[in-house]
Design a protein around this motif. Structure first.
Motif, PDB file in Angstrom:
ATOM      1  N   THR A 209       0.891  -1.249   0.094  1.00 17.93           N
ATOM      2  CA  THR A 209      -0.125   0.338   0.012  1.00 17.93           C
ATOM      3  C   THR A 209       1.104   1.124   0.016  1.00 17.93           C
ATOM      4  OG1 THR A 209      -1.768  -1.218   1.299  1.00 17.93           O
ATOM      5  CG2 THR A 209      -1.917   0.944   0.868  1.00 17.93           C
ATOM      6  N   THR A 210       1.886   0.907   0.798  1.00 20.20           N
ATOM      7  CA  THR A 210       2.492   2.161   0.773  1.00 20.20           C
ATOM      8  C   THR A 210       4.139   2.493  -0.571  1.00 20.20           C
ATOM      9  OG1 THR A 210       3.822   1.312   2.621  1.00 20.20           O
ATOM     10  CG2 THR A 210       2.185   2.126   3.365  1.00 20.20           C
ATOM     11  N   ARG A 211       4.257   1.447  -1.002  1.00 16.55           N
ATOM     12  CA  ARG A 211       4.995   1.347  -2.256  1.00 16.55           C
ATOM     13  C   ARG A 211       5.813   2.451  -2.858  1.00 16.55           C
ATOM     14  NH1 ARG A 211       5.882   0.261  -7.285  1.00 16.55           N
ATOM     15  NH2 ARG A 211       3.327   0.436  -6.969  1.00 16.55           N
ATOM     16  N   ILE A 212       4.215   2.929  -3.338  1.00 16.12           N
ATOM     17  CA  ILE A 212       4.897   4.561  -3.895  1.00 16.12           C
ATOM     18  C   ILE A 212       5.452   6.086  -3.117  1.00 16.12           C
ATOM     19  CG2 ILE A 212       3.156   3.479  -5.800  1.00 16.12           C
ATOM     20  CD1 ILE A 212       1.449   5.575  -5.193  1.00 16.12           C
ATOM     21  N   ALA A 213       5.252   5.535  -1.737  1.00 17.17           N
ATOM     22  CA  ALA A 213       5.653   6.586  -1.549  1.00 17.17           C
ATOM     23  C   ALA A 213       6.834   6.861  -1.101  1.00 17.17           C
ATOM     24  CB  ALA A 213       4.946   6.678   0.311  1.00 17.17           C
ATOM     25  N   ALA A 214       7.549   5.888  -2.162  1.00 18.49           N
ATOM     26  CA  ALA A 214       9.163   6.036  -1.551  1.00 18.49           C
ATOM     27  C   ALA A 214       9.905   6.647  -2.614  1.00 18.49           C
ATOM     28  CB  ALA A 214       9.855   4.763  -1.661  1.00 18.49           C
ATOM     29  N   GLY A 215       9.042   7.077  -3.726  1.00 16.35           N
ATOM     30  CA  GLY A 215       9.245   7.990  -4.922  1.00 16.35           C
ATOM     31  C   GLY A 215      10.140   9.525  -4.678  1.00 16.35           C
ATOM     32  N   GLU A 216      10.860   9.969  -5.617  1.00 21.59           N
ATOM     33  CA  GLU A 216      11.510  11.183  -5.480  1.00 21.59           C
ATOM     34  C   GLU A 216      10.789  12.066  -4.746  1.00 21.59           C
ATOM     35  OE1 GLU A 216      15.039  13.794  -8.395  1.00 21.59           O
ATOM     36  OE2 GLU A 216      14.221  12.020  -8.491  1.00 21.59           O
ATOM     37  N   THR A 217      11.191  12.897  -3.697  1.00 21.46           N
ATOM     38  CA  THR A 217      10.073  14.049  -3.554  1.00 21.46           C
ATOM     39  C   THR A 217      10.444  15.719  -4.170  1.00 21.46           C
ATOM     40  OG1 THR A 217      10.829  12.859  -0.737  1.00 21.46           O
ATOM     41  CG2 THR A 217      10.041  15.527  -1.268  1.00 21.46           C
ATOM     42  N   GLY A 218      11.259  15.779  -4.702  1.00 21.71           N
ATOM     43  CA  GLY A 218      11.422  16.583  -5.492  1.00 21.71           C
ATOM     44  C   GLY A 218      10.990  16.384  -6.628  1.00 21.71           C
ATOM     45  N   LEU A 219      10.857  15.232  -7.279  1.00 23.48           N
ATOM     46  CA  LEU A 219      10.452  15.200  -8.944  1.00 23.48           C
ATOM     47  C   LEU A 219       8.594  14.799  -8.238  1.00 23.48           C
ATOM     48  CD1 LEU A 219       9.313  14.196 -11.260  1.00 23.48           C
ATOM     49  CD2 LEU A 219       9.682  11.890 -10.862  1.00 23.48           C
ATOM     50  N   TRP A 220       8.297  14.521  -7.666  1.00 18.42           N
ATOM     51  CA  TRP A 220       6.932  14.342  -6.881  1.00 18.42           C
ATOM     52  C   TRP A 220       6.251  15.781  -6.209  1.00 18.42           C
ATOM     53  CZ3 TRP A 220       2.623  11.466  -8.395  1.00 18.42           C
ATOM     54  CH2 TRP A 220       3.225  10.207  -8.405  1.00 18.42           C
ATOM     55  N   SER A 221       6.730  16.148  -5.848  1.00 19.62           N
ATOM     56  CA  SER A 221       6.747  17.835  -5.385  1.00 19.62           C
ATOM     57  C   SER A 221       5.873  18.297  -6.790  1.00 19.62           C
ATOM     58  CB  SER A 221       7.553  18.459  -4.737  1.00 19.62           C
ATOM     59  OG  SER A 221       7.348  19.114  -4.477  1.00 19.62           O
ATOM     60  N   ASP A 222       6.396  18.407  -7.461  1.00 16.14           N
ATOM     61  CA  ASP A 222       6.777  18.976  -9.132  1.00 16.14           C
ATOM     62  C   ASP A 222       5.808  18.430  -9.544  1.00 16.14           C
ATOM     63  OD1 ASP A 222       7.173  20.053 -11.757  1.00 16.14           O
ATOM     64  OD2 ASP A 222       9.074  20.343 -11.413  1.00 16.14           O
ATOM     65  N   ILE A 223       5.560  17.291  -9.879  1.00 18.15           N
ATOM     66  CA  ILE A 223       4.402  17.158 -10.129  1.00 18.15           C
ATOM     67  C   ILE A 223       3.137  17.212  -9.787  1.00 18.15           C
ATOM     68  CG2 ILE A 223       2.976  14.627 -10.745  1.00 18.15           C
ATOM     69  CD1 ILE A 223       5.454  12.691 -11.520  1.00 18.15           C
ATOM     70  N   LEU A 224       2.945  17.320  -8.192  1.00 15.73           N
ATOM     71  CA  LEU A 224       2.093  17.375  -7.343  1.00 15.73           C
ATOM     72  C   LEU A 224       1.521  18.999  -8.176  1.00 15.73           C
ATOM     73  CD1 LEU A 224       2.189  15.345  -4.771  1.00 15.73           C
ATOM     74  CD2 LEU A 224       0.286  14.879  -6.297  1.00 15.73           C
ATOM     75  N   GLY A 225       2.260  19.622  -8.054  1.00 17.78           N
ATOM     76  CA  GLY A 225       2.495  21.520  -7.850  1.00 17.78           C
ATOM     77  C   GLY A 225       1.736  21.552  -9.068  1.00 17.78           C
ATOM     78  N   SER A 226       2.018  21.030 -10.824  1.00 19.94           N
ATOM     79  CA  SER A 226       2.303  21.273 -11.755  1.00 19.94           C
ATOM     80  C   SER A 226       0.429  20.632 -11.935  1.00 19.94           C
ATOM     81  CB  SER A 226       3.099  20.735 -12.332  1.00 19.94           C
ATOM     82  OG  SER A 226       3.661  20.918 -12.373  1.00 19.94           O
ATOM     83  N   ASN A 227      -0.135  19.642 -11.374  1.00 18.68           N
ATOM     84  CA  ASN A 227      -1.368  19.259 -10.929  1.00 18.68           C
ATOM     85  C   ASN A 227      -2.117  19.356 -10.369  1.00 18.68           C
ATOM     86  OD1 ASN A 227      -3.092  18.035 -12.915  1.00 18.68           O
ATOM     87  ND2 ASN A 227      -3.226  15.939 -12.649  1.00 18.68           N
ATOM     88  N   ALA A 228      -1.852  20.541  -9.029  1.00 17.05           N
ATOM     89  CA  ALA A 228      -2.720  20.566  -8.370  1.00 17.05           C
ATOM     90  C   ALA A 228      -3.796  21.176  -8.408  1.00 17.05           C
ATOM     91  CB  ALA A 228      -1.922  21.825  -7.642  1.00 17.05           C
ATOM     92  N   GLY A 229      -4.935  21.383  -8.853  1.00 18.01           N
ATOM     93  CA  GLY A 229      -6.036  21.607  -9.271  1.00 18.01           C
ATOM     94  C   GLY A 229      -6.894  20.298  -9.534  1.00 18.01           C
TER      95      GLY A 229
END
Length: 297
Positions: A209-229
């Motif tokens: 369930t938590t496997r994907i939480a190991a993703g790279e923080t910098g990349l995922w922060s950018d992704i979430l900010g780019s698709n925030a709405g």
């Protein structure tokens, strides 16, 4: 495609380069980090640095928030005839590319729906995209040359073509990828604060369930900010479900000990049905276009 330039030597960019190298395409890798550039180029059996002449296609394998800037820089440089990207947000990238003055006739947005919680060229695999969906988001600005080059890329990597509008794509991946990443991170964060004797009890279920939480923080922060709405909109129903679940559990906890206390049966049933739908989706081989290229633009 005889020559492809991959800008960004991470997991996705290197995997694309490896897949193309198997098909005999000359691969050039560009990365700001010279060590990663060299490692990625070696894994692709390619060249570290730009080609002497314009490549047939440049693949921008950088975070969504950087794509427009990199596209503009490389178009000015004359790196390639056509360009595509692999970012998991599309609408914000299109707006940024317009604002940056990019030549959109020679660019088409793309997003291979494959990846890993691991990052870097060492985790790359040539078969990463085989049978996986690869979304292209052409619009009225997209020229036929750019679309044909991107279609060749999808086919060369063995992926399954999906054509969507940018906004439609962003809503879809918010629900299927971005919101789940937030949920997995929240759950892993809660466990991270638990005593060690509690963490020691974690089994395969919580690890999955938590496997994907190991993703790279910098990349995922950018992704979430780019698709925030779209991500916020996807999370709201989940928050409502959890809020209702908490209320039901509290009522059950306060009930008489003699009373039967089955709870959340409806949610569990709907969860099982949703899981069954997910599991019916099977990877399929790459397919050719069902209609002429010109009809996509």
């Amino acid at each position: 495609m005889r020559t492809v330039a991959v800008v960004g030597g991470g997991l996705i960019g290197t995997s694309i380069g490896m897949a193309l190298a198997v098909r005999g395409t000359a691969v050039h890798v560009l990365d700001r980090d010279p060590v990663r550039q060299a490692e990625a180029a070696e894994r692709c059996a390619g060249v570290a640095g730009p080609p002497r002449e314009r490549a047939d296609l440049a693949v921008l394998a950088v975070p969504p928030g950087q794509i427009a800037r990199v596209l503009r820089e490389q178009q000015i440089r004359g790196l390639a005839r056509c360009y595509t990207d692999v970012g998991s947000a599309k609408e914000s990238v299109q707006r940024a590319a317009v604002a940056a003055g990019c030549t959109l006739e020679y660019f088409v947005g793309g997003h291979p729906m494959a990846g890993s919680e691991q990052s870097g060229p060492h985790a790359a695999r040539a078969e990463l995209f085989v049978g996986r969906p690869w979304v292209l988001t052409p619009d009225r600005c997209t020229g036929a040359a750019a679309l044909v080059a991107a279609l060749d890329l999808v086919e060369a990597c063995g992926a399954r073509l999906v054509v969507m509008a940018a906004a439609e794509h962003d809503r879809a991946v918010a629900l299927t990828s971005h919101a789940p990443h937030v949920v997995a991170s929240a759950l892993a964060s809660a466990l991270g604060g638990a005593p060690q004797e509690v963490v020691d009890l974690c089994g395969a279920g919580i690890r999955d369930t938590t496997r994907i939480a190991a993703g790279e923080t910098g990349l995922w922060s950018d992704i979430l900010g780019s698709n925030a709405g779209a991500v916020a909109a996807a999370l709201e129903p989940l928050v409502d479900e959890l809020t209702a679940a908490v209320a039901q559990l509290k009522r059950a906890a306060a009930a008489s000990p003699e009373a039967p206390r089955p709870v959340l049966a409806d949610l569990l049933d709907r969860g099982g049905e949703g899981r069954a739908r997910i599991m019916t989706v099977q990877p399929s081989p790459s397919v050719r276009l069902p209609r002429p290229v010109a009809s996509f633009v």
